[in-house]
Design an enzyme around this catalytic site. Sequence first.
Site, PDB file in Angstrom:
ATOM      1  N   SER A   1       0.816  -1.217   0.000  1.00  0.00           N
ATOM      2  CA  SER A   1       0.000   0.000   0.000  1.00  0.00           C
ATOM      3  C   SER A   1       0.846   1.263   0.000  1.00  0.00           C
ATOM      4  O   SER A   1       0.467   2.274  -0.606  1.00  0.00           O
ATOM      5  CB  SER A   1      -0.939  -0.003   1.206  1.00  0.00           C
TER       6      SER A   1
ATOM      7  N   ARG B   1      19.220 -20.232  -2.268  1.00  0.00           N
ATOM      8  CA  ARG B   1      17.922 -20.156  -2.959  1.00  0.00           C
ATOM      9  C   ARG B   1      17.977 -19.091  -4.048  1.00  0.00           C
ATOM     10  O   ARG B   1      17.576 -19.314  -5.179  1.00  0.00           O
ATOM     11  CB  ARG B   1      16.827 -19.842  -1.939  1.00  0.00           C
TER      12      ARG B   1
ATOM     13  N   ALA C   1      10.822  -7.185   2.869  1.00  0.00           N
ATOM     14  CA  ALA C   1      10.034  -7.236   4.095  1.00  0.00           C
ATOM     15  C   ALA C   1       9.480  -8.606   4.436  1.00  0.00           C
ATOM     16  O   ALA C   1       9.445  -8.991   5.599  1.00  0.00           O
ATOM     17  CB  ALA C   1       8.877  -6.249   3.982  1.00  0.00           C
TER      18      ALA C   1
ATOM     19  N   HIS D   1      -6.178  -9.993   4.410  1.00  0.00           N
ATOM     20  CA  HIS D   1      -5.049 -10.353   5.276  1.00  0.00           C
ATOM     21  C   HIS D   1      -5.444 -11.310   6.391  1.00  0.00           C
ATOM     22  O   HIS D   1      -4.577 -11.977   6.969  1.00  0.00           O
ATOM     23  CB  HIS D   1      -4.431  -9.092   5.895  1.00  0.00           C
TER      24      HIS D   1
ATOM     25  N   ASP E   1      -4.241  -0.442  -5.488  1.00  0.00           N
ATOM     26  CA  ASP E   1      -2.829  -0.212  -5.174  1.00  0.00           C
ATOM     27  C   ASP E   1      -1.975  -1.466  -5.278  1.00  0.00           C
ATOM     28  O   ASP E   1      -0.757  -1.391  -5.412  1.00  0.00           O
ATOM     29  CB  ASP E   1      -2.690   0.403  -3.777  1.00  0.00           C
TER      30      ASP E   1
END
Length: 559
Positions: A81, A170, A287, A434, A471
């Site tokens: 967002s 990875r 994040a 969420h 968004d």
Amino acid sequence: MASSGFSWTLPDHPKLPKGKTVALVVLDGWGEANADKYNCIHVAQTPVMDSLKNGAPERWRLVKAHGTAVGLPSEDDMGNSEVGHNALGAGRIFAQGAKLVDLALASGKIYDGEGFNYIKECFDKGTLHLIGLLSDGGVHSRLDQVQLLLKGASERGAKRIRVHILTDGRDVLDGSSVGFVETLESDLSQLRDKGIDARIASGGGRMYVTMDRYENDWDVVKRGWDAQVLGEAPYKFQNAVEAVKTLRAETKASDQYLPPFVIVDESGKSVGPVVDGDAVVTFNFRADRMVMLAKALEYADFDKFDRVRVPKIRYAGMLQYDGELKLPSHYLVSPPEIERTSGEYLVKNGVRTFACSETVKFGHVTFFWNGNRSGYFDETKEEYVEIPSDIGITFNVKPNMKALEIAEKARDAILSGKFDQVRVNLPNGDMVGHTGDIEATVVACKAADEAVKIILDAIEQVGGIYLVTADHGNAEDMVKRNKSGQPLLDKNGGIQILTSHTLQPVPVAIGGPGLHPGVKFRSDIQTPGLANVAATVMNFHGFEAPADYEPTLIEVVDN
């Protein structure tokens, strides 16, 4: 900021008139994905959005809302967002994530900020702990950034440093961890030569230690906590290179899945547990795989596993990992400073603006929209209205949230005739998405669609123009999938719920009685993104966008 000859005056658009009321609606977490039972937008009754998509397909298109389109380093980086509203309001793509960290390190600005000064308070008597992925893969972290941070912190007073490494394998070749650890050990040895007590303290493979995401498996984070904070792990070594080589050979584990280990001294005591008075920095810039550890480090009422001991520390992330949760509350690199946003341009060209959402997204249609800037540009021409969000419940309990109230405020602002632009954020698809509650998310999407109708009906009454967009994605795909797109199942045969944002594109729908009949979407923009919306909106107000803005999505074709 300004080049020579800079002016706030926008040139008039040659074919589009001024004076039309423009409604700008952002549906939070509303992406476009294949229709199936896990696509809550598809399942929900959304007649208004369906009509925009199917009724006038020439005035509906998809744009990118993730990765490089919003300033993030790679196409594997989902939008969020904050960066989404930055792009929508700024009309340009600004460095986010890794690029932002690079700039802050290169300029030294990282050391002047609130976050570094906050952890620096511990340097005199405590230890600085750095936790993150040791790799040059560039997806979650980069070795060169860690090296610069070590150098900068040691030059600014850090006397005792402990690094807690997570091996990759990875985003880079399996087995490359040994070389990365050798490089880091060489750097730490040079710091020790300068009198700084700098050592690796613990380690483990990224998929087995610390770096879980979306609250999939808290045991992964707990294994990291035990090694990093408590100094306890099933494997103990006096040397990190030996640890990685031995564990790869004896356990046959790849870099990703190395078991947790701690480094101990000659007496077998851990060299680097986190204790009261220490500082901790998580140095990943991406994040998604740091949020769970950040919660464990920061939340007083944490209940996901027994932390055993919770040291009183000063903790900062490399960046803020979740703008909605304000997590972590301290971070080394601030969001980009964005000047000359579309909102400021339009206000300075006389466009009277109304912005509204409920608390959880109010900052997105104001602060983030305006380039991470608080307050009004001109309070005589602007009005911002925040509707309090429900508190004390999860959003799936009341999935309608405040969509109706937001829509009614927008409707009243449109009909009042006092405003030229009315912009809102409808949070339902994202905030309820969420929670992972599919049934509630379906209800949430229906509520958002009903809110859109109220706003578009008001635009119809005043002869205005609308632009409806989003968004980032979320509600359009609520299940984890394998590489072929099939839903993943848990060990009990149930589907694995996806609660995160997605990599899906988002819609842009335009229309309204005030829209010039010759307006259509351009076909010559190869990969349009959210940043193209600002110039489009400026056109609807009768202006041309500044030359350095991403190009408008529309053109005017003479009938």
